[in-house]
Every structure is written in structure tokens, then in C-alpha cells.
Design a protein around this motif. Sequence first.
Motif, PDB file in Angstrom:
ATOM      1  N   VAL A  83      -0.781   0.407   1.195  1.00 13.58           N
ATOM      2  CA  VAL A  83       0.188   1.385   0.372  1.00 13.58           C
ATOM      3  C   VAL A  83      -0.337   1.700  -1.019  1.00 13.58           C
ATOM      4  O   VAL A  83      -0.662   1.025  -1.643  1.00 13.58           O
ATOM      5  CB  VAL A  83       1.652   0.586   0.630  1.00 13.58           C
ATOM      6  N   LYS A 116       5.679   7.031  -2.527  1.00 13.12           N
ATOM      7  CA  LYS A 116       6.002   7.768  -1.028  1.00 13.12           C
ATOM      8  C   LYS A 116       5.652   6.983  -0.065  1.00 13.12           C
ATOM      9  O   LYS A 116       6.211   6.658   1.115  1.00 13.12           O
ATOM     10  CB  LYS A 116       5.244   9.158  -1.031  1.00 13.12           C
ATOM     11  N   ALA A 117       4.192   6.268  -0.203  1.00 13.92           N
ATOM     12  CA  ALA A 117       3.958   5.457   1.042  1.00 13.92           C
ATOM     13  C   ALA A 117       4.778   4.340   1.494  1.00 13.92           C
ATOM     14  O   ALA A 117       5.230   3.826   2.507  1.00 13.92           O
ATOM     15  CB  ALA A 117       2.462   5.145   1.036  1.00 13.92           C
ATOM     16  N   LYS A 118       5.104   3.729   0.181  1.00 14.29           N
ATOM     17  CA  LYS A 118       6.157   2.544   0.049  1.00 14.29           C
ATOM     18  C   LYS A 118       7.296   2.834   0.829  1.00 14.29           C
ATOM     19  O   LYS A 118       7.877   1.924   1.620  1.00 14.29           O
ATOM     20  CB  LYS A 118       6.280   1.914  -1.313  1.00 14.29           C
ATOM     21  N   ARG A 119       8.023   4.098   0.563  1.00 15.54           N
ATOM     22  CA  ARG A 119       9.130   4.448   1.303  1.00 15.54           C
ATOM     23  C   ARG A 119       9.068   4.625   2.639  1.00 15.54           C
ATOM     24  O   ARG A 119       9.903   4.317   3.433  1.00 15.54           O
ATOM     25  CB  ARG A 119       9.667   5.711   0.676  1.00 15.54           C
ATOM     26  N   SER A 120       7.922   5.165   3.014  1.00 17.75           N
ATOM     27  CA  SER A 120       7.523   5.212   4.710  1.00 17.75           C
ATOM     28  C   SER A 120       7.559   3.799   5.306  1.00 17.75           C
ATOM     29  O   SER A 120       7.529   3.762   6.629  1.00 17.75           O
ATOM     30  CB  SER A 120       6.309   6.094   4.605  1.00 17.75           C
ATOM     31  N   VAL A 121       7.376   2.862   4.471  1.00 14.08           N
ATOM     32  CA  VAL A 121       7.399   1.326   5.271  1.00 14.08           C
ATOM     33  C   VAL A 121       8.849   0.862   5.036  1.00 14.08           C
ATOM     34  O   VAL A 121       9.097   0.211   6.050  1.00 14.08           O
ATOM     35  CB  VAL A 121       6.203   0.604   4.483  1.00 14.08           C
ATOM     36  N   ARG A 131      11.845   2.125   4.262  1.00 13.68           N
ATOM     37  CA  ARG A 131      12.957   2.668   4.864  1.00 13.68           C
ATOM     38  C   ARG A 131      13.271   2.486   6.199  1.00 13.68           C
ATOM     39  O   ARG A 131      14.472   2.015   6.516  1.00 13.68           O
ATOM     40  CB  ARG A 131      13.145   4.334   4.484  1.00 13.68           C
ATOM     41  N   PRO A 132      12.104   2.442   7.090  1.00 12.39           N
ATOM     42  CA  PRO A 132      12.571   2.449   8.440  1.00 12.39           C
ATOM     43  C   PRO A 132      12.713   0.786   8.717  1.00 12.39           C
ATOM     44  O   PRO A 132      13.692   0.307   9.522  1.00 12.39           O
ATOM     45  CB  PRO A 132      11.160   2.521   9.155  1.00 12.39           C
ATOM     46  N   GLU A 178       3.246  -4.459   9.541  1.00 12.34           N
ATOM     47  CA  GLU A 178       2.999  -3.688   8.430  1.00 12.34           C
ATOM     48  C   GLU A 178       3.382  -4.352   6.942  1.00 12.34           C
ATOM     49  O   GLU A 178       3.129  -3.926   5.960  1.00 12.34           O
ATOM     50  CB  GLU A 178       3.687  -2.374   8.235  1.00 12.34           C
TER      51      GLU A 178
END
Length: 97
Positions: A15, A19-24, A26-27, A82
Amino acid sequence: MWIGWIEFDLLLGDVHSLKAKRSVVRPLVAELRRRFELSVAESGHLDLHRRAAVGASVVAADPGHVRDVLDAVERAVAARPEVDLLSARRGLHSSDD
């Protein structure tokens, strides 16, 4: 009534941006909410790219059930490829405290 909480300190994989952090994150938060019917939120390290703190809480009539749910949540987070689980802190309180 018993209230249990757990907070995870996570190291995120590859990461390099928020933005990449949010993609990990949030899910992960969404899965924990859906799968375990918990209150879950990102609770710390908000400005760091590779670190996240995620907290969850559960309410039940039996302290054993609270412990079982928190154990299952910890196993689910630890199993995510991840993220690396650096630490988990937890607490258990009664409404009579």
C-alpha cells in the motif's frame, strides 16, 4: 448485559497511498460487520499508508458468547492475506460495572 471490544493494529501489504489503504480497510470492515453483526470502524493510524487500527464491539447477555465472537473475529482478521496482525487488544465489561 456484557460489552466486548477488540482493537487490531494492522500492517498493510503493498500500500503506497491512502486510496490504496481504503481499498484494503473498507472491505475488511464491511466483511466483519456482515459476517459477525458487529459495530466496526477504522479507529486509528488514519494518516499512515501502511498501518491501520480497526476496532469492533459486540453486546450479548452471556460473557462466554462475547468471548467466542471476539475470538472468531480475531481469527478472521489474522487469516486475511493482505494484512499482518501486529497486535490485538480486547476488553470485556458488564453493564453492572
